[in-house]
Scaffold this active site. Structure first.
Site: not given
Length: 430
Positions: A77, A146, A170
């Site tokens: 990420k 996210s 997330s």
């Protein structure tokens, strides 16, 4: 199907790929090349990657050391630092930024033989402003956030494992939207250094995988805790059905997914009983808002004060809303949370794990929002291990998951229970 075709290699689980590389019947670079081909095919539509360089990834695979993760491909990420790839924290204000080092979790992944394919898209600062990623099951729908790119990449078959972060919902929520496993471990299980922080009391590092056993396998290596992959359930699985104080937010797709899961567990020999929702549970939402509300605007003080005109209005508005929390509210919340273990024990009420909604329903249409973390905030606040387990599809044909929650620190038992639930669901639909 030829066992060495790119499609067959991509279809291998992380465990299978690692076993074959360890046995010298498969080369790690062949696996990486197959995933690079998959990325070339799916990325134009899904747009899961913030950075992918095929030549760099294949060179890393060729030079990767032997280790328990050799042959396993990873997405990282874009809020996690990498020395050899840009880390933009999901924001144009940091576009092209090159950290001076790898975050420890990335360095450890590489030392254990894992191949980092690239950086996956994050919302801005892992908050609420969406990136470019689309749901791989229907590009007109959000993948969630996210950890948008991480969940979409695994769902689209572009990586075995991807790192996600969760401060509210997330990992668990986008995993549900994308039809993959999202594992948020007990707080602190995986090293969080080198990750763009939001809330020191809430930030979790976790994993997105295709199935629960791959999550257990990767976590066991990365946490240096073999027991995470060795948990077992003795006797019938005891599961609590926990509808939460916000059950009205559960759409028909999520309610049906929980019904399917209950039926599958019972057919497999487990027991399910509905758990009461104590008054304290609704109070957890206010405690969450106080903790994130105080910590996050202070953590992002530089971005808010110096870069404010350059970050998105969505991010600025979110920070302004959070900043309404007071120091007194924050301190009062922390005082209550000293009892986290006791609160979780009360909620589980003697069960091995509980099942509860992972998301309100199917992934919402459009890309302007990543969905509502209403069913995730309390478990993040409580530091309990939580996983999304895919539980079929909703009326629009999009995935829906259920959330499995266990006791703080008892991740091996929680993973084993979640794997049993996953098996029961697969048996019911096969």
């Amino acid at each position: 199907m030829n066992e060495t075709t790119p499609a067959s290699l991509v279809a291998l689980s992380a465990r299978e790929a690692a076993a074959r590389v360890a046995a010298n019947t498969l080369a790690a670079e062949a696996v990486a090349a197959a995933f690079a081909e998959r990325i070339a095919a799916r990325e134009p539509v899904v747009q899961a990657w913030a950075h992918f360089d095929r030549d760099r990834a294949l060179a890393e695979a060729l030079a990767a050391p032997a280790g328990p993760l050799a042959g396993v491909t990873f997405g990282v990420k874009d809020v996690i630092d990498t020395v050899d790839m840009p880390t933009g924290y999901g924001s144009p204000v940091y576009a092209g930024y090159r950290p001076a080092w790898d975050a420890p979790i990335v360095a450890l992944t590489r030392r254990l033989g894992g191949v980092v394919l690239g950086k996956t898209v994050s919302t801005e600062f892992a908050m609420a402003s969406p990136g470019k990623t689309r749901n791989p099951h229907n590009p007109d729908h959000t993948p969630g956030g996210s950890s948008s790119g991480s969940c979409a990449a695994v769902a689209a078959g572009m990586a075995h494992v991807a790192f996600g972060t969760q401060t509210a919902g997330s990992i668990v929520r986008p995993a549900s939207y994308c039809g993959v496993v999202g594992y948020k471990p007990s707080f602190g299980t995986l090293n969080r250094a080198g990750i763009k922080p939001l809330s020191d009391s809430l930030d979790h590092l976790g994993l997105i995988t295709r199935d629960v056993r791959d999550a257990a396998f990767a976590a066991a290596a990365l946490a240096e805790r073999p027991a995470l992959a060795e948990g077992s359930i003795t006797g019938p699985l005891r599961v609590g059905l926990f509808r939460t104080s916000r059950w009205a937010s559960a759409e028909p797709a999520t309610r049906a997914a929980l019904d399917r899961t209950v039926a599958a567990i019972e057919v497999a020999g487990g027991t399910v009983r509905e758990l009461p929702v104590p008054d304290l549970f609704e109070q957890l939402y206010a405690l969450f808002d106080a903790v994130m509300g105080w910590e996050t605007p202070h953590t992002l003080a530089y971005e808010r004060q110096v870069l404010g005109e350059r970050i998105s209005p969505v991010t600025l508005g979110f920070l302004d809303t959070l900043a309404k929390a007071t120091r007194d509210q924050y301190d009062a919340a922390l005082a209550v949370l000293k009892r986290r273990d006791a609160i979780v024990e009360e909620l589980l009420d003697g069960c091995d794990v509980l099942i509860t909604p992972a998301a309100p329903g199917e992934a919402p249409a459009g890309l302007g929002s990543t969905g509502d973390p209403v069913f995730n905030k309390p478990w993040t606040l409580l530091h309990a291990p939580a996983l999304t387990v895919p539980a079929g599809v909703g009326p629009s044909g999009l995935p829906v998951g259920v959330q499995v929650v266990g006791r703080i620190g008892e991740d091996a038992h929680t993973l084993a229970a979640a794997a049993s639930i996953e098996d029961a669901l697969k048996a019911r639909t096969s």
